[in-house]
Write an enzyme that holds these catalytic residues in place. Structure first.
Site, PDB file in Angstrom:
ATOM      1  N   THR A   1      -0.060   4.822   1.064  1.00 45.94           N
ATOM      2  CA  THR A   1      -0.245   5.742   2.174  1.00 45.94           C
ATOM      3  C   THR A   1      -0.123   5.008   3.497  1.00 45.94           C
ATOM      4  O   THR A   1      -0.800   4.019   3.725  1.00 45.94           O
ATOM      5  CB  THR A   1      -1.633   6.382   2.092  1.00 45.94           C
ATOM      6  OG1 THR A   1      -1.810   6.834   0.771  1.00 45.94           O
ATOM      7  CG2 THR A   1      -1.753   7.519   3.055  1.00 45.94           C
TER       8      THR A   1
ATOM      9  N   GLU B   1      -7.416  15.206   7.015  1.00 47.81           N
ATOM     10  CA  GLU B   1      -8.330  16.216   7.532  1.00 47.81           C
ATOM     11  C   GLU B   1      -7.666  17.034   8.625  1.00 47.81           C
ATOM     12  O   GLU B   1      -7.800  18.252   8.659  1.00 47.81           O
ATOM     13  CB  GLU B   1      -9.576  15.535   8.079  1.00 47.81           C
ATOM     14  CG  GLU B   1     -10.431  14.935   6.992  1.00 47.81           C
ATOM     15  CD  GLU B   1     -11.842  14.672   7.467  1.00 47.81           C
ATOM     16  OE1 GLU B   1     -11.980  14.280   8.638  1.00 47.81           O
ATOM     17  OE2 GLU B   1     -12.774  14.869   6.693  1.00 47.81           O
TER      18      GLU B   1
ATOM     19  N   ARG C   1      -5.494   4.165  -8.155  1.00 48.11           N
ATOM     20  CA  ARG C   1      -6.950   4.237  -8.213  1.00 48.11           C
ATOM     21  C   ARG C   1      -7.586   2.883  -7.949  1.00 48.11           C
ATOM     22  O   ARG C   1      -8.475   2.450  -8.668  1.00 48.11           O
ATOM     23  CB  ARG C   1      -7.405   4.726  -9.592  1.00 48.11           C
ATOM     24  CG  ARG C   1      -7.021   6.136  -9.890  1.00 48.11           C
ATOM     25  CD  ARG C   1      -8.078   7.060  -9.378  1.00 48.11           C
ATOM     26  NE  ARG C   1      -7.786   8.436  -9.715  1.00 48.11           N
ATOM     27  CZ  ARG C   1      -7.639   9.376  -8.786  1.00 48.11           C
ATOM     28  NH1 ARG C   1      -7.689   9.059  -7.517  1.00 48.11           N
ATOM     29  NH2 ARG C   1      -7.425  10.613  -9.137  1.00 48.11           N
TER      30      ARG C   1
ATOM     31  N   ASP D   1       0.866  -1.164   0.000  1.00 40.98           N
ATOM     32  CA  ASP D   1       0.000   0.000   0.000  1.00 40.98           C
ATOM     33  C   ASP D   1       0.909   1.222   0.000  1.00 40.98           C
ATOM     34  O   ASP D   1       2.085   1.114   0.326  1.00 40.98           O
ATOM     35  CB  ASP D   1      -0.830  -0.064   1.289  1.00 40.98           C
ATOM     36  CG  ASP D   1      -1.682   1.145   1.469  1.00 40.98           C
ATOM     37  OD1 ASP D   1      -2.231   1.605   0.468  1.00 40.98           O
ATOM     38  OD2 ASP D   1      -1.781   1.628   2.605  1.00 40.98           O
TER      39      ASP D   1
END
Lengths: 345, 1138
Positions: free
Chosen positions: B420, B515, B802, B418
């Site tokens: 991230t 965030e 994606r 992966d």
């Protein structure tokens, strides 16, 4: 540093730093490289070769005479093939000649080819099939005189077998001790009458019985029968001359196509007459040396090519280095030039 | 794995379609507080629910022995030994049943004791849990009861700090806003506080009396293990009025195992109890993965089973051939009884066959399984203990969840990682934002200078106009409002990030680090988000004024939509919808705004490796808002397919947006990520990056971490390209490029000049992948997969961007099932990686910021990506070397052990006479030869770990199960047979021909066996000594110790008349044997002859065809010798130069 962290009591799952846990125990790392092993090979080879020669020499010094009497006593053999004749006696005499003196003769063992001894019920079958030929050895110093060679049945068994493992039932006399037992099916005498001359050598403590009960591993085997009692004429072993065996032929072998015989042999530190150990040692020693030499040869040859290759590689590397340096030089030149122009601007 | 998935899938299908209209299978109805609903409510079929007893134990006192035995004998090996043992008991066999019964009993007993102890601990834990007191509400009063007496429908009160006793629907809390904070650390390891919401209609019932007067029923789905999904509906009945219906989601469900924080007390109603709670449903263990080594081991076992059967068959047949002569069948001294003669020939033959099987059964040793298991179990501790893999920053070390796969770590060919949180830190930093084409950078560092701008903004482009100013502020407000970040005022929350601005120290917590970074970034730009209070979001604007916005709706983020929205009402009464999300999901929904400028900036940032988000808004009129509310409400109340309906509603709402701008957040690479990837690639492992990020960002990361290098030719297989040409053409073109190249390369690939080697990198996106994976009707194009695989095989690195979580698993499966069956490893840190972690042969979880889901579902968990290097290159390599030697050695030593026994049958008339004494037969595998190999398989390091790390290419030496290939296996077996021949015929030749003692006394069959056995034990142990390259004191101790033990044991065994034995056949055998000179000579000779071929083979192979490992070993040895000399030389030269 880490110790400090721990002592401050940080909530840490930091594992203990011991050499074992970190798989860093001090260790010796041997690798089987040619150089490391070659000395070992040469010494092993030398040791084996010398041992081999020594063993061969010692085996050669053993005197051994082997007489197979199944065919010589063919009448008796035939008689024994029929089970109904078990109680008939049959003796036969086997004359032979000892060409040279046999010093320090230990003894001869009957030689036979028994085949099936299936220990389904160990004490039954093995004891039942006990070897019961008797063999007398006679010496003829001249054609008329006949001297019986004194044979000892003591010490033909393991000391521990005779004194610890095998024991007679405790009773005043043996026959009462074995009262209520039957002799094995194929025995002619009950167990307490095995040796009529020596009452101590009866029952379970009979030497021949103990020897027989140590079951041979292989179908072809030798068991120790008697030792020569070294007195009188035979103080130095058996002198050269004419001999004969007087054999009471009881043990049938031709039924299962077996053979039996007598071996007279001397014994040295390396046992009886066998070239197996000596031969094997010599061959192995020679093979080790052969391997060692060929490995040395390969090693030397490879070393030459490797050093040649590495030389070539080094040259290539040097060239690459040189090119690189030239590149660096060129770029730095450009850089100097541009800076120069900047300055002028 | 696949099986279970299929099963559960089918089960859901059955549930869905067979249940039909009747809801009662799918859902349950609960009367809150056991109060019947008013008549006229829906018809309802009562269901029986289990009580709240948790049973994690497997056994009870009564069923322990039968159940445990049954489970143990289900293992094929144990069953085999049981059969052998029973055969020995039933028929008259040559060896006593003790020889196989004792080891089997030992193994079974040890396992049973271990499992029994574990189960006892579980019982204790269960009891503690089941008996802990719980507060009930009964007739308006608080009652204490034991937890196990809790029933579905009971109303429970939970105090601060307590854990929830079962799954509860959150009715009300002591906080007036009807929320509570919960930590689910024991469920999924996330220690951050999560907010849960009470049911809107019941949050007013705050006292015992109040809550007792509540009259409501709850309808919800039957329990399912997904912790994050829950669908339900509550009907609250009020006097006179119609019942109010309210939808329930996972935000209303308090899970058993989680605990209440920062909230005085809450009331909840039990809906799932006992074994039906989500936590209990999650207990179910994962399906087992099997390693390649285990598979080869089983293959070898089958070979040995065949050898065993054929040996027994050969001997049985020969026995009857040999006995066809009557004098052999019945010698005069051993005649058969009448009964024996009458026995059926076939029955006799079968009995004989079984007896031979028993005689030779040791060739498959029971102890091998025990040793392998112990090796795996104990060996895995070295991983957890490893200091290098401990991360001091987080205080986390590696975790081993399954020790079955240790050696598989040494076999990895493909790594799927992966991006991230795995390759990158997942530690986001706000870098810049772009509002209508103007770029803003927070005032940290710009052009190397810290700008003392009062507003904290550096405008790179020209200053905006008045309307621009408005847009700018709107943008900042959007960032301040459109998120799900919580503010923590107390400082002791783990994993929180302290705001750098010390004057307003508040801590932002969110499940998404992006965030937090954005909110903090906006804070630096002048807008501070303060808190969410009573559904009002408060923020501090640039003029230090507090602005309040009423939060109307949150359209939550999910990985499919890749965006989220909020609907807020400002103080002036305007209703705004703010939406933020990935560019691909925002741009199609935008109708206004400077799309092109922003798009170019976004693309520019993406190339830099920054994560970009776009922000858009729209203003809603009251009518529009009402419509939206209606839409959302119907979707939320739906019981079935709620997710889908919600998604549709969201899609409908988030249209006609006005683009405001974009943000860029940097996710730094993890430390040493590039180094690790480079090492892994050198080790011959293909690294694939699977990410949900967009192509440019992901590609930039790939370059940064050296997955793609400058000379990598990057091939693209993306939607954009497929739009231009057909998929067919693109695929064929790419494969042509790759294949042409690889064709020309094969010649040079061995020349060692790998620096020039052109390698390929492939970039593929999710859409293109699904096109390739889609099964086609037309036969001609059915093999796109094959072409795709062919391309991938020739690429050193592949980047898939994606990707949806399921696609990640799909791609792992695709590679896993391709025709070479490569070993795959998946590594990830988030919940979206779980599917691929479960799918791959080895799943590794990074203990990261996105919770512990990945770590929980993985086989191994590590704190950082960089630890993967040591995990594979060092631990994996060691474990593989160790276990392969263990397996091969075990078979070897048992061939050596049993083959002489087989040969002996030819010399004893196939009478099943055992060669060795019972004690030797029993103890050979248990004690004489067990410890050295176990210690070897725990300690061996053929090369130092530093060497393995420094030279990753050594990993290639063991690739493709190199040490357990059939060739190697056959070599070992033949070595075993050769050694056995040497032992047997050596002893045969020695004892056949002569008296071997100095007094002419003779040896019997037991001496013969003991001689063979002595040579056997010594040879086999010394063979291991030859293979040992790492002699610690432990190795010395066990190797020499077991030889000494053998001698001492034999002396003792033969030295005493053992009172309890019926036979004394070994009495003094060993001692008598050693009293003979030739026997000593023979022992030495036979040991040397057996070992010589192996030594010579080893040396020659090392000289002529050295592997990389062997070269390193030699070099290392030379280095350690010569280092001091070199040092001396350099000193001299330096002194000269001065």
């Amino acid at each position: 540093m880490k110790m400090k962290n721990n002592s401050q009591g940080l909530p840490s799952r930091m594992p203990d730093n011991t050499a074992f846990r970190q798989q860093r125990l001090p260790a010796w790392s041997p690798y089987l490289t040619a150089w490391a092993v070659l000395p070992g090979f040469f010494t092993t080879g030398a040791f084996f070769l010398s041992m081999g020669i020594l063993l061969i020499l010692s085996a050669k010094s053993v005197k051994e005479i082997e007489i197979t009497y199944t065919d010589i006593c063919s009448d008796c053999s035939k008689l024994r093939e029929n089970a109904s004749n078990f109680y008939k006696e049959c003796t036969c005499s086997v004359p032979f000649f000892i060409p040279e003196k046999m010093p320090n003769v230990e003894n001869c063992a009957p030689f036979q080819r028994a085949s099936n001894e299936i220990p389904i019920a160990p004490c039954g079958a093995i004891a039942n099939s006990m070897f019961n030929d008797t063999i007398l050895l006679s010496y003829y110093p001249n054609s008329t005189t006949r001297i019986n060679v004194p044979l000892l049945s003591s010490e033909i068994t393991w000391w521990t077998d005779k004194h610890v493992k095998f024991q007679n039932p405790e009773s005043r006399n043996l026959s009462s001790a074995f009262a209520g037992t039957a002799k094995p099916l194929y025995w002619t005498k009950p167990v307490y009458q095995l040796d009529q001359e020596n009452p101590e050598n009866n029952g379970f403590l009979n030497n021949d019985f103990i020897v027989w009960m140590r079951v041979a591993a292989l179908p072809t085997f030798k068991n120790l029968y008697r030792r020569i009692h070294r007195i009188g004429h035979f103080a130095d072993g058996l002198p050269a001359g004419d001999y004969s065996f007087d054999i009471s032929y009881n043990f049938p072998v031709t039924i299962f196509k077996g053979k039996k015989g007598v071996v007279l042999s001397t014994v040295t530190w390396s046992g009886g007459k066998s070239f197996f150990l000596g031969g094997a040692y010599t061959v192995t020693g020679a093979m080790t040396w052969l391997a060692a030499f060929s490995m040395t040869a390969i090693h030397l040859k490879l070393k030459k090519t490797i050093s040649f290759q590495s030389l070539k590689l080094a040259k290539v590397k040097a060239k690459v280095e040189r090119d690189k340096r030239r590149d660096v030089f060129r770029t730095s030149n450009t850089w100097v030039r541009t800076t120069g122009r900047d300055c002028r601007d | 794995m696949a099986g279970t998935i299929d099963c559960s899938f089918i089960r859901t299908l059955i549930n869905r379609y067979c249940a039909g209209e009747e809801n009662w299978v799918d859902s349950r109805t609960i009367y809150v507080g056991h109060k019947e609903p008013p008549p006229g409510a829906e018809a309802y079929i009562p269901q029986k629910y289990p009580d709240n007893r948790i049973v994690s134990s497997k056994y009870t006192f009564w069923n322990f022995i039968p159940k445990n035995l049954f489970e143990q004998f289900r293992r094929i090996a144990n069953f085999y030994f049981l059969i052998i043992f029973l055969v020995q008991l039933i028929i008259d066999t040559p060896t006593s049943p003790v020889t196989s019964g004792l080891p089997l009993f030992f193994v079974i007993a040890v396992t049973a004791i271990k499992q029994g102890y574990e189960d006892w601990l579980r019982h204790k834990a269960d009891n503690a849990m089941n008996q802990c007191p719980v507060h009930f509400i009964q007739h308006g009063k608080l009652v204490r009861k034991q937890s196990r007496n809790l029933r579905v429908g009971d109303i429970v009160m939970v105090n601060d700090g307590e854990t929830f006793p079962c799954d509860l629907i959150f009715l009300s809390s002591s906080r007036e806003d009807g929320t509570c904070y919960v930590t689910t650390a024991s469920l999924d390891g996330e220690s951050s506080h999560k907010t849960y919401y009470a049911v809107q209609e019941t949050k007013g019932f705050q006292t015992e009396e109040d809550i007792d007067s509540l009259h409501a029923t709850i309808e919800c789905e039957q329990p399912q293990p997904d912790l994050y999904k829950f669908v339900g509906r509550v009907h609250v009945y009020q006097e006179r009025n119609d019942p109010i219906v309210r939808s329930l989601g996972s935000e209303n469900l308090l899970l058993r195992g989680a605990s209440l924080k920062n909230t005085e007390k809450i009331f909840g109603v039990a809906i799932y109890t006992g074994m039906e709670t989500k936590m209990a449903l999650n207990y179910q263990s994962k399906s087992q993965k099997r390693s390649v080594v285990e598979k080869s081991m089983n293959a070898f076992l089958i070979v040995y089973l065949c050898i065993l059967i054929s040996k027994a068959l050969i001997n049985t047949v020969l026995k009857y051939v040999w006995q066809s002569d009557p004098f052999r069948d019945e010698p005069w001294f051993n005649q058969k009884t009448e009964a024996e003669r009458q026995r059926n020939l076939f029955l006799r033959a079968f009995t004989d066959f079984l007896a031979f099987m028993v005689l030779f059964n040791y060739i498959i040793p029971v102890s091998m399984y025990v040793t392998v298991e112990m090796q795996k179990f104990l060996g895995s501790y070295f991983i957890t203990w490893d200091e290098d893999m401990f991360d001091e920053e987080t205080g986390e070390g590696p975790l081993v969840n399954t020790s079955d796969l240790n050696e598989e770590l040494g076999q990895v060919e493909y790594i799927f990682t992966d991006k991230t949180g795995t390759l990158t830190e997942n530690n986001m930093e706000f870098i810049e934002c772009c509002i209508e084409g103007n770029v803003y950078v927070p005032h940290v560092i710009c052009n190397g200078q810290i700008l003392p701008d009062s507003g904290g903004i550096d405008m790179i482009d020209s200053s905006p106009g008045v309307s621009g100013k408005e847009r700018e502020e709107l943008f900042f407000r959007a960032l301040c409002l459109c998120h799900t970040v919580q503010v923590k005022d107390d400082g002791f929350v783990d994993g929180a990030k302290k705001s750098p601005d010390s004057s307003r120290s508040c801590i932002y917590i969110s499940s998404s680090p992006d965030e937090v970074a954005l909110v903090e970034g906006v804070q630096r730009l002048g807008f501070t988000y303060l808190r969410l209070k009573d559904n009002y979001m408060e923020l501090l604007n640039r003029d230090n004024d507090i602005e309040r916005y009423e939060l109307l709706e949150i359209l939550t983020f999910d990985s499919v939509r890749r965006r989220m929205s909020v609907i807020v009402r400002s103080a002036t009464g305007d209703i705004y919808l703010f939406c933020k999300g990935a560019d691909s999901s925002i741009f199609p929904r935008v109708t206004e705004g400077k799309v092109d400028q922003i798009r170019s900036r976004v693309e520019h940032n993406a190339v830099e490796g920054l994560r970009t988000l776009c922000v858009a808004y729209k203003k809603l009129s009251q009518e529009e808002y009402d419509e939206v509310c209606e839409l959302l409400h119907t979707a939320r109340v739906a019981l079935q397919e709620r997710e889908k309906k919600l998604g549709e509603a969201y899609d409908h709402i988030e249209t006609n947006l006005i683009l405001l701008g974009a943000t860029a957040v940097e996710d730094r690479l993890q430390e040493k990520a590039a180094d690790t990837i480079e090492a892994l690639q050198k080790a011959g492992i293909k690294v694939w990056v699977l990410t949900g990020d967009k192509m440019e960002t992901a590609a930039a990361t790939c370059y940064a971490c050296k997955l793609f290098r400058r000379n990598t030719q990057v091939l693209e297989l993306t939607t954009k390209k497929i739009e231009e040409q057909s998929l067919h053409d693109v695929l064929f073109e790419l494969s042509k490029t790759v294949l042409r190249h690889s064709g020309s390369m094969t010649r040079d690939s061995f020349s060692g000049l790998s620096a020039d080697m052109q390698d390929f990198g492939l970039i593929i996106d999710g859409a293109a992948l699904s096109l390739i994976m889609k099964p086609r009707q037309t036969g001609s194009s059915g093999n796109y997969r094959e072409i795709f695989l062919e391309i991938c095989r020739n690429c050193s690195a592949v980047l898939c961007c994606r990707m949806a979580p399921l696609q990640k698993a799909q791609i792992v499966k695709l590679i896993k099932l391709s025709k070479e069956h490569p070993i795959t490893l998946a590594i990830g840190d988030g919940a979206n990686d779980v599917s691929m972690i479960l799918e791959a042969h080895v799943g590794i979880g990074v203990i990261g910021k996105e919770g512990r889901q990945a770590a929980r579902n993985s086989d191994y968990a590590i704190p950082k990506f960089k630890h993967l290097k040591k995990m594979l290159l060092v631990h994996g390599h060691f474990y593989y070397i160790r276990i392969s030697e263990l397996v091969q050695y075990f078979f070897y030593k048992n061939v050596c052990f049993i083959f002489p026994q087989f040969l002996y049958q030819f010399f004893c008339g196939f009478s099943q006479q055992p060669l060795y004494d019972t004690a030797y037969l029993t103890l050979y595998n248990i004690s004489f030869t067990s410890l050295p190999i176990l210690m070897y398989s725990l300690m061996e390091q053929h090369v130092t770990s530093d060497m393995l790390k420094r030279d990753p290419s050594l990993y290639r030496d063991i690739a493709k199960n190199a040490l357990l290939r059939w060739r190697v296996f056959i070599y070992w077996t033949f070595l075993g047979v050769f050694d056995a021949l040497v032992f047997f015929f050596g002893a045969y030749l020695l004892l056949e021909n002569m008296a071997v003692t100095i007094n002419g006394q003779v040896f019997g069959n037991w001496t013969f066996g003991t001689l063979v056995f002595t040579v056997l034990v010594f040879t086999v142990t010394l063979k291991l000594a030859l293979d040992t390259h790492y002699w610690t004191w432990i190795n010395h101790f066990v190797i020499w110790g077991s030889l000494i033990f053998y001698i001492v044991f034999s002396l003792l065994w033969g030295g005493i008349i053992w009172p309890f034995l019926s036979y004394q056949r070994m009495y003094f055998v060993f001692i008598q044997m050693l009293s003979s000179g030739p026997v000593w000579m023979c022992i030495i000779l036979l040991i040397i002859i057996s070992l010589l071929p192996d030594i010579i083979k080893k040396i020659l192979c090392r000289q002529l065809w050295p592997t990389a490992t062997e070269r390193t070993q030699t070099k290392h040895q030379c280095l350690s010798v010569e280092q001091s000399t070199i040092f001396m030389l350099s000193q001299t030269s330096s002194s000269l130069s001065f």
